[in-house]
Write an enzyme that holds these catalytic residues in place. Structure first.
Site, PDB file in Angstrom:
ATOM      1  CE  LYS A  13       7.724   8.003   2.168  1.00  0.00           C
ATOM      2  NZ  LYS A  13       6.819   7.073   1.456  1.00  0.00           N
ATOM      3  NE  ARG A  88      10.627   9.883  -3.259  1.00  0.00           N
ATOM      4  CZ  ARG A  88       9.617  10.271  -2.505  1.00  0.00           C
ATOM      5  NH1 ARG A  88       9.802  11.097  -1.505  1.00  0.00           N
ATOM      6  NH2 ARG A  88       8.424   9.821  -2.769  1.00  0.00           N
ATOM      7  NE  ARG A 127      -1.971   9.531  -0.325  1.00  0.00           N
ATOM      8  CZ  ARG A 127      -0.667   9.429  -0.474  1.00  0.00           C
ATOM      9  NH1 ARG A 127       0.130   9.453   0.572  1.00  0.00           N
ATOM     10  NH2 ARG A 127      -0.139   9.276  -1.683  1.00  0.00           N
ATOM     11  NE  ARG A 160       0.132  12.535  -2.966  1.00  0.00           N
ATOM     12  CZ  ARG A 160       1.206  12.094  -2.316  1.00  0.00           C
ATOM     13  NH1 ARG A 160       1.293  12.236  -1.005  1.00  0.00           N
ATOM     14  NH2 ARG A 160       2.199  11.516  -2.958  1.00  0.00           N
ATOM     15  NE  ARG A 171       3.648   7.932  -5.872  1.00  0.00           N
ATOM     16  CZ  ARG A 171       2.598   8.075  -5.045  1.00  0.00           C
ATOM     17  NH1 ARG A 171       1.364   7.972  -5.494  1.00  0.00           N
ATOM     18  NH2 ARG A 171       2.806   8.324  -3.781  1.00  0.00           N
TER      19      ARG A 171
HETATM   20  P1  AP5 Z   1       0.707   8.079   3.905  1.00  0.00           P
HETATM   21  O1  AP5 Z   1       1.112   8.346   5.312  1.00  0.00           O
HETATM   22  O2  AP5 Z   1       0.158   9.200   3.097  1.00  0.00           O
HETATM   23  O3  AP5 Z   1       1.911   7.332   3.132  1.00  0.00           O
HETATM   24  P2  AP5 Z   1       3.295   7.907   2.608  1.00  0.00           P
HETATM   25  O4  AP5 Z   1       4.327   6.855   2.856  1.00  0.00           O
HETATM   26  O5  AP5 Z   1       3.555   9.267   3.154  1.00  0.00           O
HETATM   27  O6  AP5 Z   1       2.950   7.944   1.072  1.00  0.00           O
HETATM   28  P3  AP5 Z   1       3.280   9.016  -0.044  1.00  0.00           P
HETATM   29  O7  AP5 Z   1       2.486   8.607  -1.240  1.00  0.00           O
HETATM   30  O8  AP5 Z   1       3.083  10.416   0.457  1.00  0.00           O
HETATM   31  O9  AP5 Z   1       4.773   8.744  -0.254  1.00  0.00           O
HETATM   32  P4  AP5 Z   1       5.576   9.085  -1.478  1.00  0.00           P
HETATM   33  O10 AP5 Z   1       6.925   8.823  -0.935  1.00  0.00           O
HETATM   34  O11 AP5 Z   1       5.227   8.367  -2.721  1.00  0.00           O
HETATM   35  O12 AP5 Z   1       5.138  10.604  -1.794  1.00  0.00           O
HETATM   36  P5  AP5 Z   1       5.750  12.019  -1.424  1.00  0.00           P
HETATM   37  O13 AP5 Z   1       4.640  12.898  -1.027  1.00  0.00           O
HETATM   38  O14 AP5 Z   1       6.925  11.900  -0.526  1.00  0.00           O
HETATM   39  O15 AP5 Z   1      -0.349   6.867   3.953  1.00  0.00           O
HETATM   40  C1  AP5 Z   1      -1.000   6.423   2.760  1.00  0.00           C
HETATM   41  C2  AP5 Z   1      -2.460   6.035   3.080  1.00  0.00           C
HETATM   42  O16 AP5 Z   1      -2.449   4.897   3.927  1.00  0.00           O
HETATM   43  C3  AP5 Z   1      -3.255   7.129   3.832  1.00  0.00           C
HETATM   44  O17 AP5 Z   1      -4.578   7.162   3.352  1.00  0.00           O
HETATM   45  C4  AP5 Z   1      -3.238   6.666   5.304  1.00  0.00           C
HETATM   46  O18 AP5 Z   1      -4.400   7.076   5.996  1.00  0.00           O
HETATM   47  C5  AP5 Z   1      -3.171   5.151   5.144  1.00  0.00           C
HETATM   48  N1  AP5 Z   1      -2.419   4.505   6.220  1.00  0.00           N
HETATM   49  C6  AP5 Z   1      -1.253   4.923   6.788  1.00  0.00           C
HETATM   50  N2  AP5 Z   1      -0.861   4.052   7.729  1.00  0.00           N
HETATM   51  C7  AP5 Z   1      -1.783   3.054   7.735  1.00  0.00           C
HETATM   52  C8  AP5 Z   1      -1.930   1.845   8.483  1.00  0.00           C
HETATM   53  N3  AP5 Z   1      -1.051   1.484   9.438  1.00  0.00           N
HETATM   54  N4  AP5 Z   1      -2.988   1.053   8.211  1.00  0.00           N
HETATM   55  C9  AP5 Z   1      -3.903   1.394   7.277  1.00  0.00           C
HETATM   56  N5  AP5 Z   1      -3.819   2.529   6.525  1.00  0.00           N
HETATM   57  C10 AP5 Z   1      -2.774   3.342   6.771  1.00  0.00           C
HETATM   58  O19 AP5 Z   1       6.317  12.459  -2.844  1.00  0.00           O
HETATM   59  C11 AP5 Z   1       5.457  12.748  -3.932  1.00  0.00           C
HETATM   60  C12 AP5 Z   1       6.288  13.100  -5.148  1.00  0.00           C
HETATM   61  O20 AP5 Z   1       7.112  14.263  -4.866  1.00  0.00           O
HETATM   62  C13 AP5 Z   1       7.291  12.046  -5.612  1.00  0.00           C
HETATM   63  O21 AP5 Z   1       6.690  11.070  -6.445  1.00  0.00           O
HETATM   64  C14 AP5 Z   1       8.317  12.905  -6.346  1.00  0.00           C
HETATM   65  O22 AP5 Z   1       7.859  13.280  -7.625  1.00  0.00           O
HETATM   66  C15 AP5 Z   1       8.376  14.154  -5.485  1.00  0.00           C
HETATM   67  N6  AP5 Z   1       9.420  14.048  -4.450  1.00  0.00           N
HETATM   68  C16 AP5 Z   1       9.212  14.077  -3.098  1.00  0.00           C
HETATM   69  N7  AP5 Z   1      10.384  13.941  -2.452  1.00  0.00           N
HETATM   70  C17 AP5 Z   1      11.344  13.827  -3.402  1.00  0.00           C
HETATM   71  C18 AP5 Z   1      12.755  13.639  -3.361  1.00  0.00           C
HETATM   72  N8  AP5 Z   1      13.429  13.531  -2.197  1.00  0.00           N
HETATM   73  N9  AP5 Z   1      13.426  13.568  -4.535  1.00  0.00           N
HETATM   74  C19 AP5 Z   1      12.790  13.667  -5.707  1.00  0.00           C
HETATM   75  N10 AP5 Z   1      11.451  13.824  -5.822  1.00  0.00           N
HETATM   76  C20 AP5 Z   1      10.729  13.895  -4.675  1.00  0.00           C
END
Ligand code: AP5
Length: 218
Positions: A13, A88, A127, A160, A171
Site C-alpha cells: 500500500k 481499517r 522491509r 519497523r 497483524r
Molecule cells: P509496503 O508498501 O511497505 O506495504 P504496506 O501494505 O504499506 O505495509 P504496511 O506494513 O505499512 O501496512 P500496514 O497496513 O500493516 O501498516 P500501517 O503503516 O498502515 O511494502 C512492504 C515491503 O514489500 C517493502 O519492503 C516493499 O519494498 C516491498 N514490496 C512492495 N511491493 C512489492 C512488490 N510488488 N514486489 C516485491 N516487494 C514489494 O499501520 C501500522 C500500524 O498503525 C497498525 O498496525 C496500527 O497499529 C496503526 N494504524 C494505522 N492505520 C490505522 C487505522 N486506520 N486504524 C487503527 N490503527 C491504525
C-alpha cells in the site's frame, strides 16, 4: 479523485500510494505514517498509539477517526486524496462516509491490493524505511545501492518494530478479523476494484492505474 487503498500488511500500500498519489496529483494520507511520525516526536497522540502499534493491534477507532477528520479538513485534501491504511474497520468506513458527506462529497473508488500471506511475510521481514524521506526499500526485492542508506536522500534506513515475525502474524489475524470485512462493505456499493499485487512494483502500479481509469470521471 478520492480513493482508498486497502490490503493486508505488506501488500504494498505504501509503495503503490507514493506512485499513484503522484500520478493523480492528490496528497497521500497514510495513517500509519502519521502515527509513526507522532511516535518519533513523542507527542501525546504518539504515546497513545505506540503500545497498540508495537503489539500489531489497531489504534482505537475514536483516536484514529479524529486524526483523519482533522487531516481531511486541510486545504490540500479539498481536490482529492489517497487514503492509505484508513479505513481499517467498518465503523471507520461509516465515519469516513459521514466526514465526506459533511464536506459535500464521497469516495470514488477503493483499490484492494491482493497478495497471499507467505508473500506478506517475505516482504515485511525484508522491509527497510528511510528515516528522512520515508521511501520504502526491500533488502532483496528493491535493495538500496549501499546497505542501510537511502538512495534518494542519503538518509538512514530502519526496520519497523512491528515487522518482527510474531507481530506480523498477529497483524495478519487482525487484518482478517477487522479489515477484510471492508471488501464486502465497498463491494456492495460497486466502488471496489481488486488488483493483483504480486510481481514487480512497476507492473502492480500499471495494473492499479489501469483499474483507476475506469473510475476517474471528470
Ligand atoms: P509496503 O508498501 O511497505 O506495504 P504496506 O501494505 O504499506 O505495509 P504496511 O506494513 O505499512 O501496512 P500496514 O497496513 O500493516 O501498516 P500501517 O503503516 O498502515 O511494502 C512492504 C515491503 O514489500 C517493502 O519492503 C516493499 O519494498 C516491498 N514490496 C512492495 N511491493 C512489492 C512488490 N510488488 N514486489 C516485491 N516487494 C514489494 O499501520 C501500522 C500500524 O498503525 C497498525 O498496525 C496500527 O497499529 C496503526 N494504524 C494505522 N492505520 C490505522 C487505522 N486506520 N486504524 C487503527 N490503527 C491504525
Amino acid at each position: 479523485m478520492r480513493l482508498v487503498l486497502v490490503g493486508p500488511p505488506g501488500a504494498g500500500k505504501g509503495t503503490q500510494a507514493q506512485f499513484v498519489a503522484a500520478h493523480m496529483s492528490v496528497p497521500q494520507i497514510s495513517t500509519g505514517d502519521i502515527f509513526r511520525a507522532n511516535v518519533s516526536q513523542g507527542t501525546p497522540l504518539g504515546k497513545q498509539a505506540k503500545e497498540y502499534m508495537d503489539a500489531g493491534d489497531l489504534v482505537p477507532d475514536e483516536v484514529t477517526i479524529a486524526m483523519v477528520r482533522d487531516r481531511l479538513g486541510e486545504p490540500d485534501a479539498n481536490r482529492g486524496f489517497l487514503l492509505d491504511g484508513f479505513p481499517r474497520t467498518v465503523p471507520q468506513a461509516v465515519e469516513l462516509d459521514d466526514i465526506l458527506a459533511d464536506m459535500g462529497t464521497k469516495l470514488d473508488v477503493v483499490v484492494e491490493l491482493i497478495v497471499d500471506d507467505d508473500e506478506v511475510v517475505r516482504r515485511l521481514s525484508g522491509r527497510r524505511t528511510c528515516r528522512s524521506c520515508g521511501h520504502i526499500w526491500h533488502v532483496d526485492f528493491d535493495p538500496p545501492s549501499n546497505e542501510g542508506v537511502c538512495d534518494n536522500c542519503g538518509g538512514e534506513l530502519f526496520q519497523r518494530d512491528d515487522d518482527k515475525p510474531a507481530t506480523i502474524r498477529h497483524r495478519l489475524e487482525v487484518y482478517a478479523e477487522q479489515t477484510a470485512p471492508l471488501v464486502g462493505y465497498y463491494g456492495e456499493r460497486g466502488i471496489l476494484v481488486g488488483v493483483d499485487a504480486t510481481g514487480p512494483v512497476d507492473d502492480v502500479t500499471e495494473r492499479a492505474l489501469a483499474a483507476l481509469r475506469r473510475f476517474d470521471h471528470p
